[in-house]
Write a protein that holds these residues in place. Structure first.
Motif: not given
Length: 103
Positions: A2-30
């Motif tokens: 399913r698409f949701s499973s695929l998306a979740e795997r991509q997110i987890l992979k990006a987190q593990a590789e540090g691609q989601l660290d230090n993004l613009k607006g990190a730590g700020k409310p949406l």
């Protein structure tokens, strides 16, 4: 898979590789869900280079006001007429928007 499973795997992979660290607006409310859709629309239009007529008229009024500051004498009357015309057009645009939105 399913698409949701695929998306979740991509997110987890990006987190593990540090691609989601230090993004613009990190730590700020949406941004609030109550954010003005009109403001969002104006921003999208501005980024695309297409400003609403109201905004174009406001800029033209500012420019005409600057022109008038440097003019004296007989040359002032036609420039004042241009300013009055721009202000009238802006008022018409604003009234049309109010009527369209039901305000």
């Amino acid at each position: 898979m399913r698409f949701s499973s695929l998306a979740e795997r991509q997110i987890l992979k990006a987190q593990a590789e540090g691609q989601l660290d230090n993004l613009k607006g990190a730590g700020k409310p949406l941004a609030s869900a109550d954010a003005s859709t009109e403001a969002v629309g104006f921003r999208i239009m501005a980024e695309a280079g297409a400003l609403p007529r109201e905004i174009q008229l406001r800029k033209a009024i500012e420019e005409q006001t600057r022109i008038l500051q440097g003019i004296t004498g007989d040359a002032r009357a036609p420039e004042l007429a241009k300013l009055a015309d721009l202000q009238l057009r802006l008022a018409i645009e604003q009234e049309a928007r109010r009527r369209f939105q039901g305000c």
